[in-house]
Scaffold this motif. Structure first.
Motif, PDB file in Angstrom:
ATOM      1  N   THR A 145       0.849  -1.189   0.000  1.00 56.95           N
ATOM      2  CA  THR A 145       0.000   0.000   0.000  1.00 56.95           C
ATOM      3  C   THR A 145       0.888   1.244   0.000  1.00 56.95           C
ATOM      4  OG1 THR A 145      -0.115  -0.098   2.417  1.00 56.95           O
ATOM      5  CG2 THR A 145      -1.950  -1.082   1.210  1.00 56.95           C
ATOM      6  N   VAL A 146       0.393   2.275  -0.670  1.00 55.56           N
ATOM      7  CA  VAL A 146       1.149   3.530  -0.763  1.00 55.56           C
ATOM      8  C   VAL A 146       0.185   4.682  -0.454  1.00 55.56           C
ATOM      9  CG1 VAL A 146       2.479   5.047  -2.302  1.00 55.56           C
ATOM     10  CG2 VAL A 146       2.651   2.568  -2.556  1.00 55.56           C
ATOM     11  N   ALA A 147       0.595   5.576   0.414  1.00 51.35           N
ATOM     12  CA  ALA A 147      -0.227   6.768   0.695  1.00 51.35           C
ATOM     13  C   ALA A 147      -0.318   7.607  -0.576  1.00 51.35           C
ATOM     14  CB  ALA A 147       0.407   7.578   1.819  1.00 51.35           C
ATOM     15  N   ALA A 148      -1.491   8.172  -0.812  1.00 49.41           N
ATOM     16  CA  ALA A 148      -1.669   8.988  -2.026  1.00 49.41           C
ATOM     17  C   ALA A 148      -0.627  10.095  -2.094  1.00 49.41           C
ATOM     18  CB  ALA A 148      -3.079   9.563  -2.065  1.00 49.41           C
ATOM     19  N   SER A 149      -0.246  10.633  -0.944  1.00 47.50           N
ATOM     20  CA  SER A 149       0.730  11.740  -0.943  1.00 47.50           C
ATOM     21  C   SER A 149       2.102  11.295  -1.462  1.00 47.50           C
ATOM     22  CB  SER A 149       0.866  12.320   0.469  1.00 47.50           C
ATOM     23  OG  SER A 149       1.135  11.277   1.376  1.00 47.50           O
ATOM     24  N   ASP A 150       2.359   9.973  -1.449  1.00 50.00           N
ATOM     25  CA  ASP A 150       3.640   9.463  -1.973  1.00 50.00           C
ATOM     26  C   ASP A 150       3.480   8.823  -3.350  1.00 50.00           C
ATOM     27  OD1 ASP A 150       4.940  10.122   0.399  1.00 50.00           O
ATOM     28  OD2 ASP A 150       4.366   8.221   1.328  1.00 50.00           O
ATOM     29  N   PHE A 151       2.253   8.708  -3.808  1.00 43.91           N
ATOM     30  CA  PHE A 151       1.990   7.934  -5.036  1.00 43.91           C
ATOM     31  C   PHE A 151       2.191   8.768  -6.301  1.00 43.91           C
ATOM     32  CE2 PHE A 151      -1.060   6.276  -8.224  1.00 43.91           C
ATOM     33  CZ  PHE A 151      -0.625   4.959  -8.314  1.00 43.91           C
ATOM     34  N   PHE A 152       1.797  10.038  -6.264  1.00 44.94           N
ATOM     35  CA  PHE A 152       1.844  10.880  -7.471  1.00 44.94           C
ATOM     36  C   PHE A 152       3.195  11.589  -7.546  1.00 44.94           C
ATOM     37  CE2 PHE A 152      -2.581  10.509  -6.133  1.00 44.94           C
ATOM     38  CZ  PHE A 152      -3.114   9.902  -7.272  1.00 44.94           C
ATOM     39  N   LEU A 153       3.958  11.268  -8.569  1.00 41.39           N
ATOM     40  CA  LEU A 153       5.330  11.778  -8.644  1.00 41.39           C
ATOM     41  C   LEU A 153       5.482  12.908  -9.645  1.00 41.39           C
ATOM     42  CD1 LEU A 153       7.219   8.330  -8.525  1.00 41.39           C
ATOM     43  CD2 LEU A 153       6.560   9.827  -6.630  1.00 41.39           C
ATOM     44  N   GLY A 154       4.574  13.025 -10.590  1.00 38.33           N
ATOM     45  CA  GLY A 154       4.640  14.073 -11.611  1.00 38.33           C
ATOM     46  C   GLY A 154       3.529  13.841 -12.610  1.00 38.33           C
ATOM     47  N   PRO A 155       3.517  14.624 -13.705  1.00 41.02           N
ATOM     48  CA  PRO A 155       2.447  14.443 -14.690  1.00 41.02           C
ATOM     49  C   PRO A 155       2.484  13.036 -15.274  1.00 41.02           C
ATOM     50  CG  PRO A 155       3.759  16.419 -15.166  1.00 41.02           C
ATOM     51  CD  PRO A 155       4.456  15.691 -14.068  1.00 41.02           C
ATOM     52  N   PHE A 156       1.407  12.291 -15.138  1.00 39.33           N
ATOM     53  CA  PHE A 156       1.269  10.927 -15.683  1.00 39.33           C
ATOM     54  C   PHE A 156       2.378  10.000 -15.156  1.00 39.33           C
ATOM     55  CE2 PHE A 156      -0.240  14.077 -18.787  1.00 39.33           C
ATOM     56  CZ  PHE A 156      -1.586  13.755 -18.789  1.00 39.33           C
ATOM     57  N   TRP A 157       2.827  10.262 -13.961  1.00 36.55           N
ATOM     58  CA  TRP A 157       3.945   9.521 -13.378  1.00 36.55           C
ATOM     59  C   TRP A 157       3.613   9.202 -11.925  1.00 36.55           C
ATOM     60  CZ3 TRP A 157       9.058  12.095 -11.488  1.00 36.55           C
ATOM     61  CH2 TRP A 157       9.969  11.097 -11.106  1.00 36.55           C
ATOM     62  N   THR A 158       3.653   7.889 -11.603  1.00 44.03           N
ATOM     63  CA  THR A 158       3.291   7.464 -10.255  1.00 44.03           C
ATOM     64  C   THR A 158       4.334   6.499  -9.705  1.00 44.03           C
ATOM     65  OG1 THR A 158       2.111   5.453 -10.914  1.00 44.03           O
ATOM     66  CG2 THR A 158       0.834   7.501 -10.930  1.00 44.03           C
ATOM     67  N   ALA A 159       4.080   6.058  -8.464  1.00 48.10           N
ATOM     68  CA  ALA A 159       4.974   5.091  -7.808  1.00 48.10           C
ATOM     69  C   ALA A 159       4.738   3.671  -8.303  1.00 48.10           C
ATOM     70  CB  ALA A 159       4.770   5.160  -6.296  1.00 48.10           C
ATOM     71  N   LEU A 160       3.847   3.463  -9.264  1.00 53.08           N
ATOM     72  CA  LEU A 160       3.595   2.118  -9.813  1.00 53.08           C
ATOM     73  C   LEU A 160       4.809   1.650 -10.605  1.00 53.08           C
ATOM     74  CD1 LEU A 160       0.083   1.947 -11.549  1.00 53.08           C
ATOM     75  CD2 LEU A 160       0.881   0.614  -9.588  1.00 53.08           C
ATOM     76  N   SER A 161       5.209   0.391 -10.371  1.00 53.45           N
ATOM     77  CA  SER A 161       6.287  -0.181 -11.190  1.00 53.45           C
ATOM     78  C   SER A 161       5.661  -0.996 -12.311  1.00 53.45           C
ATOM     79  CB  SER A 161       7.151  -1.115 -10.355  1.00 53.45           C
ATOM     80  OG  SER A 161       7.566  -0.472  -9.201  1.00 53.45           O
ATOM     81  N   ASP A 162       6.516  -1.413 -13.242  1.00 54.94           N
ATOM     82  CA  ASP A 162       6.045  -2.291 -14.319  1.00 54.94           C
ATOM     83  C   ASP A 162       5.439  -3.536 -13.681  1.00 54.94           C
ATOM     84  OD1 ASP A 162       7.022  -0.551 -16.117  1.00 54.94           O
ATOM     85  OD2 ASP A 162       8.843  -1.688 -16.582  1.00 54.94           O
ATOM     86  N   ALA A 163       4.421  -4.051 -14.326  1.00 63.08           N
ATOM     87  CA  ALA A 163       3.774  -5.302 -13.887  1.00 63.08           C
ATOM     88  C   ALA A 163       3.030  -5.162 -12.567  1.00 63.08           C
ATOM     89  CB  ALA A 163       4.763  -6.465 -13.810  1.00 63.08           C
ATOM     90  N   GLU A 164       2.757  -3.922 -12.136  1.00 63.17           N
ATOM     91  CA  GLU A 164       1.936  -3.738 -10.936  1.00 63.17           C
ATOM     92  C   GLU A 164       0.543  -3.246 -11.336  1.00 63.17           C
ATOM     93  OE1 GLU A 164       4.593  -2.935  -7.030  1.00 63.17           O
ATOM     94  OE2 GLU A 164       4.247  -1.176  -8.273  1.00 63.17           O
ATOM     95  N   VAL A 165      -0.434  -3.694 -10.544  1.00 62.61           N
ATOM     96  CA  VAL A 165      -1.827  -3.315 -10.786  1.00 62.61           C
ATOM     97  C   VAL A 165      -2.357  -2.592  -9.548  1.00 62.61           C
ATOM     98  CG1 VAL A 165      -4.152  -4.219 -11.221  1.00 62.61           C
ATOM     99  CG2 VAL A 165      -2.167  -5.382 -12.214  1.00 62.61           C
ATOM    100  N   VAL A 166      -3.019  -1.469  -9.750  1.00 60.45           N
ATOM    101  CA  VAL A 166      -3.760  -0.850  -8.641  1.00 60.45           C
ATOM    102  C   VAL A 166      -4.998  -1.704  -8.431  1.00 60.45           C
ATOM    103  CG1 VAL A 166      -5.104   1.148  -7.886  1.00 60.45           C
ATOM    104  CG2 VAL A 166      -2.954   1.498  -9.113  1.00 60.45           C
ATOM    105  N   THR A 167      -5.096  -2.315  -7.259  1.00 61.25           N
ATOM    106  CA  THR A 167      -6.245  -3.201  -7.020  1.00 61.25           C
ATOM    107  C   THR A 167      -7.394  -2.464  -6.336  1.00 61.25           C
ATOM    108  OG1 THR A 167      -5.003  -3.956  -5.094  1.00 61.25           O
ATOM    109  CG2 THR A 167      -5.053  -5.418  -7.014  1.00 61.25           C
ATOM    110  N   GLU A 168      -7.063  -1.478  -5.511  1.00 58.49           N
ATOM    111  CA  GLU A 168      -8.128  -0.723  -4.842  1.00 58.49           C
ATOM    112  C   GLU A 168      -7.570   0.593  -4.305  1.00 58.49           C
ATOM    113  OE1 GLU A 168      -6.913  -3.605  -3.221  1.00 58.49           O
ATOM    114  OE2 GLU A 168      -5.929  -2.556  -1.576  1.00 58.49           O
ATOM    115  N   VAL A 169      -8.469   1.521  -4.043  1.00 61.71           N
ATOM    116  CA  VAL A 169      -8.090   2.761  -3.362  1.00 61.71           C
ATOM    117  C   VAL A 169      -9.019   2.905  -2.167  1.00 61.71           C
ATOM    118  CG1 VAL A 169      -7.831   5.256  -3.529  1.00 61.71           C
ATOM    119  CG2 VAL A 169      -7.358   3.836  -5.508  1.00 61.71           C
ATOM    120  N   HIS A 170      -8.424   3.166  -1.006  1.00 61.90           N
ATOM    121  CA  HIS A 170      -9.235   3.367   0.206  1.00 61.90           C
ATOM    122  C   HIS A 170      -9.245   4.852   0.554  1.00 61.90           C
ATOM    123  CE1 HIS A 170     -11.112   2.647   4.051  1.00 61.90           C
ATOM    124  NE2 HIS A 170     -10.208   3.460   4.583  1.00 61.90           N
ATOM    125  N   PHE A 171     -10.454   5.410   0.591  1.00 62.79           N
ATOM    126  CA  PHE A 171     -10.637   6.817   0.989  1.00 62.79           C
ATOM    127  C   PHE A 171     -11.158   6.831   2.427  1.00 62.79           C
ATOM    128  CE2 PHE A 171     -11.108   6.739  -3.598  1.00 62.79           C
ATOM    129  CZ  PHE A 171     -10.485   7.908  -4.033  1.00 62.79           C
TER     130      PHE A 171
END
Ligand SMILES: Cc1cc2nc3c(=O)[nH]c(=O)nc-3n(C[C@H](O)[C@H](O)[C@H](O)COP(=O)(O)OP(=O)(O)OC[C@H]3O[C@@H](n4cnc5c(N)ncnc54)[C@H](O)[C@@H]3O)c2cc1C
Length: 288
Positions: A145-171
């Motif tokens: 899990t990654v906090a949203a504040s650490d997930f967004f790194l720039g325009p169209f750029w996130t902490a997701l690596s290759d072969a990773e899937v966002v399975t859910e977001v908890h608000f």
């Protein structure tokens, strides 16, 4: 234009999706396709394998509890927008989704797709940061899990690596006594925002107690407006607007120029939306 040739697969589980992504030179998750397919048609992105998660069966749906709302990767924006329980616990979801595109787009586009896509002008990434959301990710090494504040790194750029899937977001649930507003300036209804603001404002005794403020359509990635949050604490309608506006302008130093607006316009727009959010929160406590 037509896309370049690509392969397609339709896994039944998250593990199969991760394996398929890992097996391809340039594998991409296909969720609602509302951003990915146009990008492929314009040949703005290189895809050798589309991994369609639309039939994955082991993903959460939309689960609402007292503590918050968990949105699974296949839940469409319309489904979440129309969910009264979700809107009660996290009012920002409905407030944000009202601004996202048009009905046809929301009927296919997913909440998690918007988060993974990380368009700097999108409403949901800004809401995720303002609400303190947590993003669930599954990849070859398991679930994290990654906090949203650490997930967004720039325009169209996130902490997701290759072969990773966002399975859910908890608000997490909005704080008791808070008002969430999502307001923006766009050329036409349904267009991406030229500039916008998510505000989660706690009020009490006629003044702002605390605020979580995130601009969108302004800088490269959604981030809290720290000076404006500090300036807003204790603010009441008989206080001058000027300090709030100056703080918002300070916080948006990385605003960009493009064909839609100048950086100066975007900074002034966020400052104006910020005063509007504070006044509305104090006036009627309604979620807009
Ligand atoms: C005309 C138009 C107007 C629009 N207006 C707005 C607007 O005002 N505001 C706004 O926010 N959006 C807007 N959108 C975009 C829309 O919200 C998209 O639905 C959203 O950005 C992407 O969601 P999707 O499910 O369609 O993802 P897709 O298009 O399928 O995927 C987008 C990207 O995210 C990746 N991805 C998707 N899901 C996952 C996942 N679970 N795990 C890992 N990666 C994933 C894909 O690989 C791809 O790179 C608009 C789109 C159109 C066509």
């Amino acid at each position: 234009m037509k896309p370049a040739p690509f392969d397609y697969c339709r896994p039944a589980t998250v593990v199969e999706a991760v394996e398929a992504l890992g097996s391809a030179e340039s594998g991409r998750v296909l969720a609602g396709g509302q951003s990915l397919i146009p990008a492929m048609n314009f040949r703005l992105t290189d895809v050798s394998l589309l991994v369609d998660i639309g039939h994955v069966t082991d993903l959460p749906g939309v689960d609402t509890e007292v503590a918050g709302v968990t949105v699974g990767a296949t839940a469409t924006q319309s489904r979440v927008l129309n969910d009264d329980d979700a809107a009660r616990v996290v009012p920002g979801l409905r407030a944000a989704l009202r601004h996202v595109g048009h009905l046809q787009i929301r009927n296919r586009g997913t909440v998690c797709g918007s988060i993974a896509h990380a368009d700097p002008a999108a409403e949901l990434p800004a809401l995720a940061v303002a609400a303190g959301a947590v993003i669930g990710i599954t990849g070859p090494d398991g679930h994290r899990t990654v906090a949203a504040s650490d997930f967004f790194l720039g325009p169209f750029w996130t902490a997701l690596s290759d072969a990773e899937v966002v399975t859910e977001v908890h608000f997490p649930a909005a704080p008791v006594g808070s008002v969430t507003s999502v307001d923006e300036i766009s050329r036409r209804a349904g267009d991406f925002a030229v500039a916008g603001l998510v505000a989660v404002i706690e009020v009490g005794d006629g003044a702002v107690r605390s605020a979580r403020l995130v601009g969108f359509g302004v800088g490269g990635a959604p981030a809290r407006l720290a000076s404006a949050e500090a300036a807003m604490a204790g603010w009441a309608p008989d206080h001058p607007d000027r300090r709030l506006m100056e703080a918002a302008v300070e916080d948006t130093a990385d605003a960009f120029d493009d064909i839609h607006a100048t950086a100066w316009y975007r900074r002034e727009a966020v400052a104006t939306l910020l005063v509007r959010a504070a006044r509305r929160a104090l006036a009627n406590g309604e979620t807009s």
